[in-house]
Scaffold this motif. Sequence first.
Motif, short mmCIF file in Angstrom:
data_model
loop_
_atom_site.label_atom_id
_atom_site.label_comp_id
_atom_site.label_asym_id
_atom_site.label_seq_id
_atom_site.Cartn_x
_atom_site.Cartn_y
_atom_site.Cartn_z
N ASP A 12 -1.03 -21.84 32.88
CA ASP A 12 -2.40 -22.08 33.35
C ASP A 12 -2.88 -23.49 33.00
O ASP A 12 -4.06 -23.70 32.70
CB ASP A 12 -3.38 -21.05 32.78
CG ASP A 12 -3.14 -19.65 33.28
OD1 ASP A 12 -2.46 -19.50 34.32
OD2 ASP A 12 -3.63 -18.70 32.65
N GLY A 13 -1.96 -24.45 32.95
CA GLY A 13 -2.33 -25.82 32.61
C GLY A 13 -2.54 -26.04 31.13
O GLY A 13 -2.95 -27.12 30.71
N ILE A 14 -2.25 -25.04 30.30
CA ILE A 14 -2.42 -25.12 28.85
C ILE A 14 -1.05 -25.26 28.21
O ILE A 14 -0.15 -24.48 28.50
CB ILE A 14 -3.12 -23.86 28.30
CG1 ILE A 14 -4.45 -23.64 29.01
CG2 ILE A 14 -3.32 -23.97 26.79
CD1 ILE A 14 -5.04 -22.25 28.78
N THR A 15 -0.89 -26.24 27.34
CA THR A 15 0.39 -26.44 26.64
C THR A 15 0.39 -25.64 25.35
O THR A 15 -0.50 -25.79 24.51
CB THR A 15 0.62 -27.93 26.32
OG1 THR A 15 0.57 -28.67 27.55
CG2 THR A 15 1.95 -28.15 25.65
N PHE A 16 1.38 -24.78 25.21
CA PHE A 16 1.54 -23.96 24.02
C PHE A 16 2.70 -24.50 23.19
O PHE A 16 3.67 -25.02 23.73
CB PHE A 16 1.77 -22.50 24.40
CG PHE A 16 0.57 -21.86 25.04
CD1 PHE A 16 -0.42 -21.30 24.26
CD2 PHE A 16 0.43 -21.84 26.42
CE1 PHE A 16 -1.54 -20.72 24.84
CE2 PHE A 16 -0.68 -21.27 27.00
CZ PHE A 16 -1.67 -20.72 26.21
N ALA A 17 2.61 -24.33 21.88
CA ALA A 17 3.61 -24.87 20.97
C ALA A 17 4.95 -24.16 21.06
O ALA A 17 5.98 -24.70 20.68
CB ALA A 17 3.09 -24.83 19.53
#
Length: 126
Positions: A12-17
């Motif tokens: 969703d356009g969010i960068t997760f670690a």
Amino acid sequence: MSKYHSVQRIVDGITFASKKEAERYLELRLQQRAGKISDLRLQVRFELLPAQFAVSDQVYTRGSRKGLPKRGKCIERAVVYVADFVYLENGRLIAEDAKGMRTKEYIIKRKLFRYLYGKEYDFREV
């Protein structure tokens, strides 16, 4: 690739670690849509220890703080814990961390978080 072999994921356009954190986000998003949880927030910062400043003998000479003492140089930065997810479940606030590797630093921060915020938040590690 990171020190602990996690690979960043974008959802969703969010960068997760990590892949684990991204998958948990998808699970929580579904639970929110189903009405099981609400108010899902990501990367919420909690101050565990405030910054420490040197003593200063200077005072403000103008403005709204005139006459008040100035803060000295920062000698210790604040210690913060960043929860991967915070949400409301059954009227209770939940702070959650999607963990793969439990570092010594993380364990200390988790203990401080529980000590300071344990009455207000339940802590979950997935």
